[in-house]
Scaffold this motif. Structure first.
Motif, PDB file in Angstrom:
ATOM      1  N   SER A   7      -3.721   1.142  -3.247  1.00  0.00           N
ATOM      2  CA  SER A   7      -3.379  -0.249  -2.458  1.00  0.00           C
ATOM      3  C   SER A   7      -3.347  -1.373  -3.716  1.00  0.00           C
ATOM      4  N   ASP A  16       0.877   5.523   0.606  1.00  0.00           N
ATOM      5  CA  ASP A  16       0.442   6.572   1.270  1.00  0.00           C
ATOM      6  C   ASP A  16       0.923   7.861   0.555  1.00  0.00           C
ATOM      7  N   TYR A  17      -0.236   8.585   0.037  1.00  0.00           N
ATOM      8  CA  TYR A  17      -0.012   9.814  -0.215  1.00  0.00           C
ATOM      9  C   TYR A  17      -0.740  10.829   0.393  1.00  0.00           C
ATOM     10  N   LYS A  18      -0.411  12.319   0.580  1.00  0.00           N
ATOM     11  CA  LYS A  18      -1.046  13.216   1.022  1.00  0.00           C
ATOM     12  C   LYS A  18      -1.275  14.231  -0.047  1.00  0.00           C
ATOM     13  N   CYS A  32       0.997  -1.279  -0.118  1.00  0.00           N
ATOM     14  CA  CYS A  32       0.018  -0.158  -0.031  1.00  0.00           C
ATOM     15  C   CYS A  32       0.965   1.324   0.041  1.00  0.00           C
ATOM     16  N   THR A  66      -5.789   6.558   4.866  1.00  0.00           N
ATOM     17  CA  THR A  66      -4.388   6.123   5.242  1.00  0.00           C
ATOM     18  C   THR A  66      -4.467   4.745   4.762  1.00  0.00           C
ATOM     19  N   CYS A  67      -3.375   4.191   4.526  1.00  0.00           N
ATOM     20  CA  CYS A  67      -2.998   2.647   4.377  1.00  0.00           C
ATOM     21  C   CYS A  67      -3.473   2.076   5.777  1.00  0.00           C
ATOM     22  N   PRO A  74      -5.251  12.756   3.309  1.00  0.00           N
ATOM     23  CA  PRO A  74      -4.516  11.352   3.137  1.00  0.00           C
ATOM     24  C   PRO A  74      -5.471  10.683   1.962  1.00  0.00           C
ATOM     25  N   TYR A  75      -4.568   9.743   1.222  1.00  0.00           N
ATOM     26  CA  TYR A  75      -4.887   9.157   0.177  1.00  0.00           C
ATOM     27  C   TYR A  75      -3.966   7.992  -0.292  1.00  0.00           C
ATOM     28  N   ASN A  76      -4.662   6.656  -0.436  1.00  0.00           N
ATOM     29  CA  ASN A  76      -3.982   5.510  -0.598  1.00  0.00           C
ATOM     30  C   ASN A  76      -4.132   4.978  -1.925  1.00  0.00           C
TER      31      ASN A  76
END
Length: 120
Positions: free
Chosen positions: A80, A65-67, A63, A94-95, A76-78
């Motif tokens: 996967s 994780d990005y912001k 996974c 988040t993840c 937050p944005y993930n």
């Protein structure tokens, strides 16, 4: 629709719906361009290096994780990936949050004795 999937959808709706207005971020490259089945390299070409990369705890995979940042707000944005390294999910959490949502959904699975009754 099977009960574990219904439980997962309910958990995601409850945990993600209050945290963001997805319309604000819909034009962000990760949101607009990343699609199911893409490789990790394709995602990084679109979104750059993730803030963190973790191994998934419920299903095999990884996974990212990005912001996301838009108009002074951060979210937050993930993204996967399954065990083959292909995108199988993306969301405004988040993840770690995604992993907890998956775990909760699994806890309610009929096969693990959670609520939901008998199997098919």
């Amino acid at each position: 629709m099977n009960k574990p999937l219904c439980a997962l959808i309910a958990v995601l709706a409850a945990s993600g719906g209050c945290n963001t207005d997805s319309q604000i971020y819909r034009d962000q490259p990760l949101v607009a361009k990343v699609e199911t089945g893409m490789s990790k390299d394709q995602v990084q070409q679109i979104g750059g290096q993730p803030l963190s990369i973790t191994q998934r705890t419920v299903e095999p995979g990884t996974c990212f994780d990005y912001k996301l940042t838009q108009a002074g707000h951060q979210q937050p944005y993930n993204v996967s990936f399954d065990s083959q390294g292909k995108v199988d999910h993306k969301s405004f959490m988040t993840c770690a949050q995604w992993s907890r949502a998956q775990q909760k959904a699994r806890e309610y699975s009929p096969s693990t004795g959670g609520m939901g009754g008998g199997g098919y």
